[in-house]
Design an enzyme around this catalytic site. Structure first.
Site, PDB file in Angstrom:
ATOM      1  N   GLU A 136       0.898  -1.424  -0.171  1.00 10.83           N
ATOM      2  CA  GLU A 136       0.106   0.035   0.104  1.00 10.83           C
ATOM      3  C   GLU A 136       0.847   1.206   0.000  1.00 10.83           C
ATOM      4  O   GLU A 136       0.491   2.196  -0.599  1.00 10.83           O
ATOM      5  CB  GLU A 136      -1.174  -0.067   1.162  1.00 10.83           C
ATOM      6  CG  GLU A 136      -2.105  -1.133   1.295  1.00 10.83           C
ATOM      7  CD  GLU A 136      -2.553  -1.458  -0.107  1.00 10.83           C
ATOM      8  OE1 GLU A 136      -2.863  -0.380  -0.858  1.00 10.83           O
ATOM      9  OE2 GLU A 136      -2.862  -2.500  -0.449  1.00 10.83           O
ATOM     10  N   HIS A 149     -14.788 -12.570 -11.258  1.00 12.39           N
ATOM     11  CA  HIS A 149     -13.970 -11.494 -11.806  1.00 12.39           C
ATOM     12  C   HIS A 149     -14.156 -11.139 -13.340  1.00 12.39           C
ATOM     13  O   HIS A 149     -14.153  -9.926 -13.368  1.00 12.39           O
ATOM     14  CB  HIS A 149     -12.541 -12.012 -12.099  1.00 12.39           C
ATOM     15  CG  HIS A 149     -11.691 -11.821 -10.329  1.00 12.39           C
ATOM     16  ND1 HIS A 149     -11.961 -12.608  -9.478  1.00 12.39           N
ATOM     17  CD2 HIS A 149     -10.956 -11.046 -10.086  1.00 12.39           C
ATOM     18  CE1 HIS A 149     -11.126 -12.378  -8.513  1.00 12.39           C
ATOM     19  NE2 HIS A 149     -10.483 -11.329  -8.775  1.00 12.39           N
ATOM     20  N   ILE A 150     -14.744 -11.999 -13.882  1.00 12.15           N
ATOM     21  CA  ILE A 150     -14.798 -11.584 -15.420  1.00 12.15           C
ATOM     22  C   ILE A 150     -16.293 -11.440 -15.637  1.00 12.15           C
ATOM     23  O   ILE A 150     -16.512 -10.799 -17.054  1.00 12.15           O
ATOM     24  CB  ILE A 150     -13.988 -12.580 -16.583  1.00 12.15           C
ATOM     25  CG1 ILE A 150     -14.532 -13.860 -16.385  1.00 12.15           C
ATOM     26  CG2 ILE A 150     -12.474 -12.583 -16.104  1.00 12.15           C
ATOM     27  CD1 ILE A 150     -14.204 -14.800 -17.726  1.00 12.15           C
ATOM     28  N   HIS A 162       1.816   2.232  -3.518  1.00 12.65           N
ATOM     29  CA  HIS A 162       0.624   2.786  -4.098  1.00 12.65           C
ATOM     30  C   HIS A 162       0.827   4.338  -3.712  1.00 12.65           C
ATOM     31  O   HIS A 162       0.468   5.322  -4.478  1.00 12.65           O
ATOM     32  CB  HIS A 162      -0.743   2.339  -3.684  1.00 12.65           C
ATOM     33  CG  HIS A 162      -1.280   1.130  -4.466  1.00 12.65           C
ATOM     34  ND1 HIS A 162      -0.945   0.936  -5.904  1.00 12.65           N
ATOM     35  CD2 HIS A 162      -1.639   0.060  -4.121  1.00 12.65           C
ATOM     36  CE1 HIS A 162      -1.590  -0.262  -6.344  1.00 12.65           C
ATOM     37  NE2 HIS A 162      -1.810  -0.879  -5.199  1.00 12.65           N
ATOM     38  N   ALA A 170     -18.799 -10.909 -13.259  1.00 14.32           N
ATOM     39  CA  ALA A 170     -19.632  -9.733 -12.677  1.00 14.32           C
ATOM     40  C   ALA A 170     -18.741  -8.720 -11.804  1.00 14.32           C
ATOM     41  O   ALA A 170     -19.072  -7.983 -11.052  1.00 14.32           O
ATOM     42  CB  ALA A 170     -20.291 -10.611 -11.483  1.00 14.32           C
ATOM     43  N   GLY A 171     -17.253  -8.710 -12.153  1.00 13.60           N
ATOM     44  CA  GLY A 171     -16.399  -7.898 -11.695  1.00 13.60           C
ATOM     45  C   GLY A 171     -15.769  -6.803 -12.868  1.00 13.60           C
ATOM     46  O   GLY A 171     -16.302  -7.103 -13.946  1.00 13.60           O
ATOM     47  N   GLY A 172     -14.634  -6.293 -12.519  1.00 16.89           N
ATOM     48  CA  GLY A 172     -14.236  -5.184 -13.724  1.00 16.89           C
ATOM     49  C   GLY A 172     -13.230  -6.080 -14.434  1.00 16.89           C
ATOM     50  O   GLY A 172     -12.507  -5.483 -15.436  1.00 16.89           O
ATOM     51  N   GLU A 212      -0.422  -1.612 -10.418  1.00 18.20           N
ATOM     52  CA  GLU A 212      -0.057  -2.162  -9.628  1.00 18.20           C
ATOM     53  C   GLU A 212       1.591  -2.421  -9.615  1.00 18.20           C
ATOM     54  O   GLU A 212       2.200  -3.148  -8.874  1.00 18.20           O
ATOM     55  CB  GLU A 212      -0.653  -3.825  -9.705  1.00 18.20           C
ATOM     56  CG  GLU A 212      -2.140  -3.991  -8.975  1.00 18.20           C
ATOM     57  CD  GLU A 212      -2.321  -3.423  -7.522  1.00 18.20           C
ATOM     58  OE1 GLU A 212      -1.405  -3.491  -6.738  1.00 18.20           O
ATOM     59  OE2 GLU A 212      -3.588  -3.034  -7.496  1.00 18.20           O
TER      60      GLU A 212
HETATM   61 ZN    ZN Z   1      -2.662  -2.939  -4.970  1.00 17.90          ZN
END
Ligand code: ZN
Length: 694
Positions: A479, A612-613, A482, A615-617, A508
């Site tokens: 973190e 993930h693919i 980031h 129902a996610g982005g 990332e």
């Molecule tokens: Zn991250």
């Protein structure tokens, strides 16, 4: 005055109450709508499009963006029923307001006009990237379409949103529908105490009022915190088989069957992509990512597969031999429900150290000192805990970041809040970095960036500091990475400063890059290393450090191939799959043999719970995990090449990393930024080396 109207400054957390949310957000939405209307009215005739439209819009979006950011931040770290209710009440209007912006045709047309104007080449790269992103995102939102095409596009979007909700509801319901209730000691043989406690709690929630961790009954479910440890530890092979078969066939039959949902989603995505002028949905997806083309994604996956696939076969054989020896059964065949179990036994055998035994060496204050000293060595910044500023909780620290070099040596360049500890009652789980303030040029002044760093690690107890697991240390470094990109930006246009406007598959890079330093001998157990016993000051034994470092490559090929398999499936479904002419399961049948050792079981319907693919982005973007890992490993290898034991070399390469990856953020294409740092395009070699495969 309502503290949520005080945008552009540090939030006055002590004053903000749930009752401020509705009036402030409602008013800010109205103001933003009015500002947008005014900008739209002058968009067609503006002579200074950058100033009158693009930048004006960015400024007009800030008050609501800031206030909504604060509200969402508090939802994560100081959640309460009244705040949740207030949030829910205004959220639909906020979403609408932001859709109005992203679908504004006058703004879109003005941006296109600017991109074709004579002054275009004279704009700074950051400005051009902001305009290009605006045009691209508007086009992907259908703004460029007219008439029937536009209507069809909107209908598809609406149906896709509904299908995605249906898909995830099916997964949730199907997951909930299965439970295995265990009642005898024999049935729970091998399960760790933490799982027994969780399973007893689940049993109580399901009605067995006097279930206890010691005496049961124990309820095993398909939720990962139950499923994962069960598969790793249960000594009952028959029960592992039952649980696994339930897991892989989730949401594939009856009321919760996702198979027709998947077919419909894939057909609609393809139709939408074609409306927008792409040959496939995968091409649409990568158009706004660093990879740029499906070919680039597939090359990366092919390269990883070529090395990892044969090694995965070896790892499989090795695991089977280990199981045969342990069981004294030379005919034992490793099946789908055995892998996690035996891998865990092998890990225990090889790297016998426990998370608990490590904790005393990772006390938060020392880890922070180590992290800040590292930031100073690498990037020439000094980080100091500052006098209390107003925060949302007594645990939260406030830190100033100062530049140690350049003409303004000693000057503040950024700041951050750190909220390190878990507070299950009102704080969301997980760890994240979020934006409090963006760096922005305002007239002759400059507003400095401020970040939120949020972790959920073990709090201090009984007068001891927070004693962290190694994984918690890695998370903190992640973190912080980031945060560095947000805080060390030198871009003055907020929309391209820090992490803003950085492509999804590149975001990332700094975070995973920082994790590498948790395996850097000097940083961890060197003379100034942070891994020292919190009471005795004794450094972590070198042998233990070696084990941690070695465990990083344990079954690395198997791990890589798991991600490569899913990423390949994802791309294939969104690039070559022909809706109507074949079934999604046909794609599994043709991809699996190239990516797995044990072929999927006959009832395996992993696609039905691949949220993930579907129902996610991550649609046609699952590869991003590996893509960013390649970048971060390759970036770290620049330090290794220069000499990880050479402080001058580390400072030199660190400075370059700061000036490129951390400073330029979204103001430049990530491939350019990477090349500026590395002197060439990224290569998979470093990641394969790091995984012990090269
Ligand atoms: Zn991250």
């Amino acid at each position: 005055m309502n503290p949520l109207l005080a945008h552009g400054a540090l939030p006055r957390f002590a004053e903000i109450r749930a009752e401020h949310v509705e009036p402030a957000i409602t008013r800010l939405i109205a103001e933003q709508d009015a500002a947008l209307t005014a900008i739209e009215a002058r968009a067609a005739t503006a002579t200074d499009i950058w100033g009158q439209v693009i930048d004006a819009l960015s400024l007009a979006l800030e008050p609501l963006g800031w206030a909504w950011g604060v509200v969402n931040h508090l939802m994560g770290v100081r959640n309460a029923p009244d705040l949740r209710a207030a949030h829910e009440a205004v959220q639909p209007a906020v979403v609408q307001a932001s859709m109005r912006v992203s679908q504004s045709r006058p703004v879109y047309l003005a941006a296109k006009r600017l991109a074709a104007a004579p002054e275009w080449p004279r704009l700074a790269e950051a400005q051009r990237r902001i305009v290009q992103a605006l045009v691209r995102d508007a086009e992907l939102a259908g703004v460029g379409l007219e008439g029937a095409a536009r209507e069809r596009f909107n209908a598809i979007e609406t149906e896709l949103a509904e299908l995605s909700t249906t898909y995830s509801n099916h997964v949730l319901d199907a997951t909930k529908a299965f439970a295995l209730t265990l009642t005898t000691k024999d049935e729970v043989a091998g399960l760790p105490d933490s799982l027994l406690a969780g399973a007893a709690q689940a049993a109580r929630a399901a009605g067995a009022a006097d279930a206890t961790a010691a005496a049961g009954p124990w309820r095993i479910t398909l939720d990962f915190p139950s499923y994962g440890p069960f598969m790793e530890h249960s000594l009952r092979r028959d029960l592992r088989e039952r649980v696994l078969r339930a897991q892989i066939s989730r949401a594939s039959q009856g009321e919760t069957d996702n198979q027709p949902v998947i077919e419909r989603i894939l057909a609609l995505r393809l139709e939408e992509a074609r409306l927008l002028g792409f040959a496939s949905y995968a091409e649409l997806s990568v158009a706004r990512k660093m990879a740029g083309t499906v070919g680039a994604v597939e090359r990366l996956l092919d390269e990883l597969r070529a090395v990892a696939m044969p090694r995965m076969r070896q790892e499989f054989a090795e695991l089977q031999d280990f199981a045969r020896a342990e069981l004294k059964d030379p005919a034992f065949e490793l099946r789908h429900w055995d892998g996690a179990f035996w891998a865990e036994r092998l890990r225990e055998r090889r790297y016998s150290y426990s998370d608990e035994a490590l904790r005393p060496y990772f006390a938060l204050p020392r880890v922070l000192d180590g992290l800040f000293a590292l930031a100073s060595r690498l990037f020439g910044v000094r980080i100091e805990r500052a006098d209390a500023t107003e925060t949302w909780h007594g645990d939260v620290g406030w830190f100033r970041v100062r530049d140690l070099s350049g003409e303004k040596a000693g000057a503040d360049i950024a700041a951050f809040y750190l909220d390190p500890y878990s507070r299950p009652a009102d704080k969301r789980g997980g760890a994240w970095m979020d934006i409090c303030l963006n760096r922005r040029r305002l007239g002759s002044g400059l507003r400095l960036p401020v970040a939120y760093l949020i972790c959920n690690q073990t709090p201090p107890v009984d007068g001891k500091p927070s004693l962290m697991t190694f994984r918690e240390v890695e998370t903190l470094f992640h973190e912080f990475g980031h945060g560095l990109q947000h805080m060390l930006t030198t871009v003055d246009h907020a929309d391209a400063a820090g992490i803003n406007n950085v492509e999804w598959d590149a975001v990332e890079l700094p975070s995973q890059f920082m994790e590498n330093w948790c395996y850097h001998r000097e940083t961890v157990i060197g003379a100034n290393g942070f891994a020292k016993h919190w009471q005795t000051g004794e450094p972590l034994p070198a042998a233990t450090f070696e084990k941690i470092a070695a465990a990083r490559t344990f079954r690395a090929a198997t791990m890589i191939m798991r991600q490569v398999y899913f990423a390949t499936l994802d791309i294939e479904l969104h690039h070559r799959f022909k809706p109507g002419a074949e079934k999604p399961q046909d794609v599994v049948a043709r991809i699996a043999p190239l990516n797995t050792v044990l072929l999927p079981l006959q009832e395996d319907r992993a696609l039905c719970s691949f949220s993930h693919i579907f129902a996610g982005g991550y649609s046609a973007g699952y590869y991003s995990y590996k893509w960013a890992e390649v970048l971060s490993a390759d970036a770290f290898s620049a330090f290794a090449e220069a000499g990880l034991e050479d402080p001058a070399a580390i400072a030199r390469v660190g400075r370059r990393f700061r000036d490129t990856v951390l400073a330029q953020g979204g103001s430049r294409h990530p491939m350019q930024v990477f090349k500026d740092f590395r002197g060439r395009e990224p290569s998979t070699t470093a990641l394969l080396k790091q995984a012990g495969l090269a």
